[in-house]
Design a protein around this motif. Structure first.
Motif, PDB file in Angstrom:
ATOM      1  N   TYR A 271       0.808  -1.229   0.000  1.00  0.00           N
ATOM      2  CA  TYR A 271       0.000   0.000   0.000  1.00  0.00           C
ATOM      3  C   TYR A 271       0.841   1.279   0.000  1.00  0.00           C
ATOM      4  O   TYR A 271       0.282   2.380   0.048  1.00  0.00           O
ATOM      5  CB  TYR A 271      -0.912   0.016   1.228  1.00  0.00           C
ATOM      6  CG  TYR A 271      -0.183  -0.190   2.539  1.00  0.00           C
ATOM      7  CD1 TYR A 271       0.488   0.842   3.173  1.00  0.00           C
ATOM      8  CD2 TYR A 271      -0.172  -1.451   3.142  1.00  0.00           C
ATOM      9  CE1 TYR A 271       1.162   0.642   4.377  1.00  0.00           C
ATOM     10  CE2 TYR A 271       0.508  -1.665   4.329  1.00  0.00           C
ATOM     11  CZ  TYR A 271       1.159  -0.612   4.949  1.00  0.00           C
ATOM     12  OH  TYR A 271       1.827  -0.814   6.139  1.00  0.00           O
ATOM     13  N   LEU A 272       2.157   1.169  -0.065  1.00  0.00           N
ATOM     14  CA  LEU A 272       3.011   2.357   0.034  1.00  0.00           C
ATOM     15  C   LEU A 272       2.746   3.340  -1.110  1.00  0.00           C
ATOM     16  O   LEU A 272       2.664   4.556  -0.892  1.00  0.00           O
ATOM     17  CB  LEU A 272       4.492   1.954   0.030  1.00  0.00           C
ATOM     18  CG  LEU A 272       5.467   3.099   0.338  1.00  0.00           C
ATOM     19  CD1 LEU A 272       5.348   3.526   1.784  1.00  0.00           C
ATOM     20  CD2 LEU A 272       6.906   2.673   0.035  1.00  0.00           C
ATOM     21  N   HIS A 273       2.612   2.843  -2.332  1.00  0.00           N
ATOM     22  CA  HIS A 273       2.329   3.731  -3.466  1.00  0.00           C
ATOM     23  C   HIS A 273       1.030   4.495  -3.257  1.00  0.00           C
ATOM     24  O   HIS A 273       0.965   5.711  -3.489  1.00  0.00           O
ATOM     25  CB  HIS A 273       2.233   2.924  -4.764  1.00  0.00           C
ATOM     26  CG  HIS A 273       3.551   2.722  -5.453  1.00  0.00           C
ATOM     27  ND1 HIS A 273       4.563   3.661  -5.446  1.00  0.00           N
ATOM     28  CD2 HIS A 273       4.008   1.685  -6.210  1.00  0.00           C
ATOM     29  CE1 HIS A 273       5.588   3.223  -6.150  1.00  0.00           C
ATOM     30  NE2 HIS A 273       5.287   2.019  -6.614  1.00  0.00           N
ATOM     31  N   SER A 274      -0.006   3.788  -2.819  1.00  0.00           N
ATOM     32  CA  SER A 274      -1.336   4.393  -2.719  1.00  0.00           C
ATOM     33  C   SER A 274      -1.448   5.379  -1.555  1.00  0.00           C
ATOM     34  O   SER A 274      -2.011   6.466  -1.713  1.00  0.00           O
ATOM     35  CB  SER A 274      -2.402   3.303  -2.567  1.00  0.00           C
ATOM     36  OG  SER A 274      -2.358   2.397  -3.651  1.00  0.00           O
ATOM     37  N   LEU A 275      -0.921   4.988  -0.401  1.00  0.00           N
ATOM     38  CA  LEU A 275      -1.142   5.782   0.810  1.00  0.00           C
ATOM     39  C   LEU A 275      -0.024   6.773   1.127  1.00  0.00           C
ATOM     40  O   LEU A 275      -0.233   7.712   1.900  1.00  0.00           O
ATOM     41  CB  LEU A 275      -1.343   4.852   2.011  1.00  0.00           C
ATOM     42  CG  LEU A 275      -2.520   3.882   1.925  1.00  0.00           C
ATOM     43  CD1 LEU A 275      -2.669   3.104   3.230  1.00  0.00           C
ATOM     44  CD2 LEU A 275      -3.817   4.614   1.586  1.00  0.00           C
ATOM     45  N   VAL A 276       1.154   6.586   0.557  1.00  0.00           N
ATOM     46  CA  VAL A 276       2.286   7.450   0.892  1.00  0.00           C
ATOM     47  C   VAL A 276       2.871   8.142  -0.345  1.00  0.00           C
ATOM     48  O   VAL A 276       2.898   9.377  -0.429  1.00  0.00           O
ATOM     49  CB  VAL A 276       3.394   6.660   1.621  1.00  0.00           C
ATOM     50  CG1 VAL A 276       4.584   7.575   1.941  1.00  0.00           C
ATOM     51  CG2 VAL A 276       2.853   6.037   2.895  1.00  0.00           C
ATOM     52  N   ASN A 277       3.336   7.351  -1.299  1.00  0.00           N
ATOM     53  CA  ASN A 277       4.063   7.926  -2.433  1.00  0.00           C
ATOM     54  C   ASN A 277       3.202   8.831  -3.306  1.00  0.00           C
ATOM     55  O   ASN A 277       3.623   9.936  -3.670  1.00  0.00           O
ATOM     56  CB  ASN A 277       4.662   6.806  -3.295  1.00  0.00           C
ATOM     57  CG  ASN A 277       5.771   6.061  -2.573  1.00  0.00           C
ATOM     58  OD1 ASN A 277       6.376   6.576  -1.642  1.00  0.00           O
ATOM     59  ND2 ASN A 277       6.043   4.845  -2.995  1.00  0.00           N
ATOM     60  N   PRO A 279       0.191  10.431  -2.593  1.00  0.00           N
ATOM     61  CA  PRO A 279      -0.127  11.699  -1.919  1.00  0.00           C
ATOM     62  C   PRO A 279       1.086  12.607  -1.757  1.00  0.00           C
ATOM     63  O   PRO A 279       0.958  13.836  -1.791  1.00  0.00           O
ATOM     64  CB  PRO A 279      -0.660  11.234  -0.554  1.00  0.00           C
ATOM     65  CG  PRO A 279      -1.169   9.860  -0.792  1.00  0.00           C
ATOM     66  CD  PRO A 279      -0.227   9.262  -1.796  1.00  0.00           C
ATOM     67  N   GLN A 280       2.273  12.023  -1.587  1.00  0.00           N
ATOM     68  CA  GLN A 280       3.489  12.827  -1.456  1.00  0.00           C
ATOM     69  C   GLN A 280       3.782  13.606  -2.739  1.00  0.00           C
ATOM     70  O   GLN A 280       4.333  14.706  -2.689  1.00  0.00           O
ATOM     71  CB  GLN A 280       4.668  11.914  -1.131  1.00  0.00           C
ATOM     72  CG  GLN A 280       6.025  12.592  -1.097  1.00  0.00           C
ATOM     73  CD  GLN A 280       7.150  11.597  -0.925  1.00  0.00           C
ATOM     74  OE1 GLN A 280       7.023  10.608  -0.206  1.00  0.00           O
ATOM     75  NE2 GLN A 280       8.262  11.830  -1.603  1.00  0.00           N
ATOM     76  N   ILE A 286      -4.806  15.592  -3.792  1.00  0.00           N
ATOM     77  CA  ILE A 286      -5.406  14.298  -3.471  1.00  0.00           C
ATOM     78  C   ILE A 286      -6.805  14.483  -2.880  1.00  0.00           C
ATOM     79  O   ILE A 286      -7.700  13.658  -3.096  1.00  0.00           O
ATOM     80  CB  ILE A 286      -4.498  13.505  -2.486  1.00  0.00           C
ATOM     81  CG1 ILE A 286      -4.958  12.051  -2.371  1.00  0.00           C
ATOM     82  CG2 ILE A 286      -4.478  14.151  -1.117  1.00  0.00           C
ATOM     83  CD1 ILE A 286      -4.726  11.236  -3.597  1.00  0.00           C
ATOM     84  N   LEU A 290     -10.083  12.713  -4.603  1.00  0.00           N
ATOM     85  CA  LEU A 290     -10.944  11.782  -3.861  1.00  0.00           C
ATOM     86  C   LEU A 290     -12.398  12.235  -3.880  1.00  0.00           C
ATOM     87  O   LEU A 290     -13.316  11.413  -3.977  1.00  0.00           O
ATOM     88  CB  LEU A 290     -10.446  11.646  -2.422  1.00  0.00           C
ATOM     89  CG  LEU A 290      -9.100  10.932  -2.250  1.00  0.00           C
ATOM     90  CD1 LEU A 290      -8.671  10.942  -0.790  1.00  0.00           C
ATOM     91  CD2 LEU A 290      -9.171   9.503  -2.772  1.00  0.00           C
ATOM     92  N   SER A 320       2.015  -1.495  -7.614  1.00  0.00           N
ATOM     93  CA  SER A 320       1.924  -1.909  -6.208  1.00  0.00           C
ATOM     94  C   SER A 320       2.129  -3.405  -6.037  1.00  0.00           C
ATOM     95  O   SER A 320       2.326  -3.883  -4.909  1.00  0.00           O
ATOM     96  CB  SER A 320       0.565  -1.501  -5.621  1.00  0.00           C
ATOM     97  OG  SER A 320       0.434  -0.093  -5.590  1.00  0.00           O
TER      98      SER A 320
END
Length: 505
Positions: A271-277, A279-280, A286, A290, A320
């Motif tokens: 989930y790093l791409h979706s939740l961190v990368n 939005p960063q 974002i 949404l 992902s």
């Protein structure tokens, strides 16, 4: 009013202002990640300019994963021109950055312009993409991801041309599209993840117009064959490669399919791409995405908004699946997503969002484009002027681009030591007993204070040069210093220093 290729936004004040920002960051010597040099300019500089360089595992393994064909196209002409005029590595480095700036403006922005459906949308899309720190920083650097972004944008623009146009122009677009698809795959094997969904739009057209399909396949096949031939010659020194041609995209896929290989580069949760990368990369955008996502799927299937959203979602989900995930892997979808953003209709909410957008991109732009490991390149360029011969140890920094030393690299032994929990004193002390030794380290490393001037444990550090716009995030220690203490040390003692190591008897 000045017009270029049918559009006139180059004279708009807001666009000129954003261009100046982009140019500023293009010429700022930040250092986002070593791959921007090691996977491109570093190796081409060794071939074209004859410098001693470091070849990473991508080029030295038995199954190499980087295509020389793409690198020759991307950097070969620029470095050949620099060699003809006997330019310094510093000038060559700025020339490469200037080239990325021009490509971003003339190629990337033109693609965004073509992908927009109306003049009103064109201006808003260029404004959103041009005001993003991703455009200011990542796109101004020599990442393979930056080239991938341009190839993805133009692939989508050409697909749109093919679907909407008729006649010979459509046939030519298919030829160019096959060429770009091949470049994209040999540049990065992630390219199909970004272009798979848009390519579905071509299937009905190819079924109806076999001539276009043949043109696409022919162009793709010829370009790929040339790429394989060039890579085989570069890696084996033989046209046939002992009847074992080097197909770098295939080697890349096989390498990344093995989790044990990816573990060497770092494993991340799915989930790093979706939740961190992600939005960063897009920050406050974002929130709008949404909120607007449910309405986006109600758009007609033929709308660019619908295809952009689906393309971005598919790319994120596909990438992902691989456990090694970095934010720069997603930058090709940033302009696509920003073109989908619709600002809030309310006056207050729109103003509030715009303020958040400017603050976010201003902060991230200065951090990633100026301060992030910002002293590595300037100091590396300075070393040939200050170091005649000896060992140069780098501690708690990114690996420096060796090619920036130029011919001096033959006399200077660059030893890169990335120690996060270890000690640097014993290695430099041992080295200094036999040869002239230098240490490059962040000023935030308080561990070295005891060795400055007065010296301790038989070591004295003499400051030779200091670059102040350098932030080091490899030396965070919240457990010892606390949150505020760590921030105060890393920011208050920002900078990168070149020390000369003396043995004290």
């Amino acid at each position: 009013m000045l017009k270029l290729a049918g559009y006139s936004y180059l004279t708009e004040r807001w666009y000129l202002f954003l261009l100046m920002i982009r140019l500023y960051f293009a010429l700022s010597p930040s250092y986002i990640y070593p791959d921007e040099n090691s996977q491109g300019p570093e190796v081409i500089a060794g071939k074209v300019l004859g410098y001693d360089v470091n070849y990473t595992w991508e080029f030295t393994s038995q199954s190499p994963v980087r295509s020389w064909f793409i690198l020759w196209i991307s950097y070969g002409p620029t470095m050949s021109i620099m060699r003809f005029f006997a330019c310094t590595p510093k000038t060559t480095s700025y020339a490469l950055r200037a080239k990325m700036f021009l490509l971003s403006v003339c190629v990337g922005d033109r693609a965004i312009w073509e992908l927009s459906s109306s003049i009103k949308h064109r201006k808003s899309h260029l404004l959103m993409a041009g005001s993003s720190y991703v455009t200011w920083t990542y796109q101004m650097h020599t990442f393979s991801n930056s080239w991938e972004t341009l190839l993805v944008l133009w692939s989508m623009a050409l697909i749109r041309r093919i679907i909407q146009n008729k006649g010979q122009s459509r046939f030519r677009s298919c030829l160019v599209l096959g060429f770009i698809f091949s470049l994209g795959i040999f540049n990065r094997t992630t390219f199909p993840a970004f272009i798979f969904i848009p390519s579905l739009r071509l299937l009905p057209h190819f079924f109806q117009h076999s001539r276009s399909a043949v043109a696409f396949v022919f162009s793709f096949g010829i370009t790929s064959s040339i790429a394989i031939l060039v890579d085989t010659i570069c890696y084996t020194g033989s046209i046939w490669g002992n009847f074992n041609p080097i197909i770098t995209p295939l080697n890349n896929i096989l390498y990344n399919a093995n989790t044990a290989n990816l573990a060497q580069h770092g494993l991340h949760p799915w989930y790093l791409h979706s939740l961190v990368n992600f939005p960063q990369l897009i920050g406050p955008a974002i929130l709008l995405i949404l909120l607007q996502l449910p309405f986006s799927f109600r758009s007609p299937l033929s709308s660019e908004l619908w295809w952009n959203i689906i393309t971005a979602l598919f790319a994120i989900m596909s990438l992902s699946l691989f456990p090694h995930q970095e934010a720069r892997f997603l930058i090709p979808i940033v302009p696509l997503i920003l073109c989908c953003v619709r600002l809030p209709s309310g006056k207050k909410s729109r103003k509030m969002w715009l303020v958040m957008w400017m603050i976010f991109n201003g902060f991230m732009g200065m951090f990633m484009g100026v301060y992030h490991q910002g002293g590595v390149i300037p100091l590396q360029m300075r070393i040939p002027q200050m170091v005649e011969q000896g060992n140069v140890y780098w501690w708690k920094t990114y690996s420096p681009p060796v090619w920036l030393l130029g011919d001096k690299g033959r006399n200077t032994n660059l030893t890169t030591i990335r120690v996060f929990e270890g000690d640097i004193i014993d290695p430099i002390k041992l080295s200094a007993t036999t040869t002239t030794t230098y240490l490059v380290a962040p000023y935030s490393s308080t561990r070295l204070d005891r060795y400055v001037n007065m010296g301790d444990e038989g070591i004295r550090l003499e400051e030779m040069w200091w670059y102040d716009r350098h932030l080091n995030l490899d030396d965070l220690d919240f457990e010892v210093d606390g949150i505020w203490g760590t921030v105060e040390r890393v920011w208050g003692r920002r900078g990168l220093i070149l020390w000369k190591v003396h043995i004290v008897m």
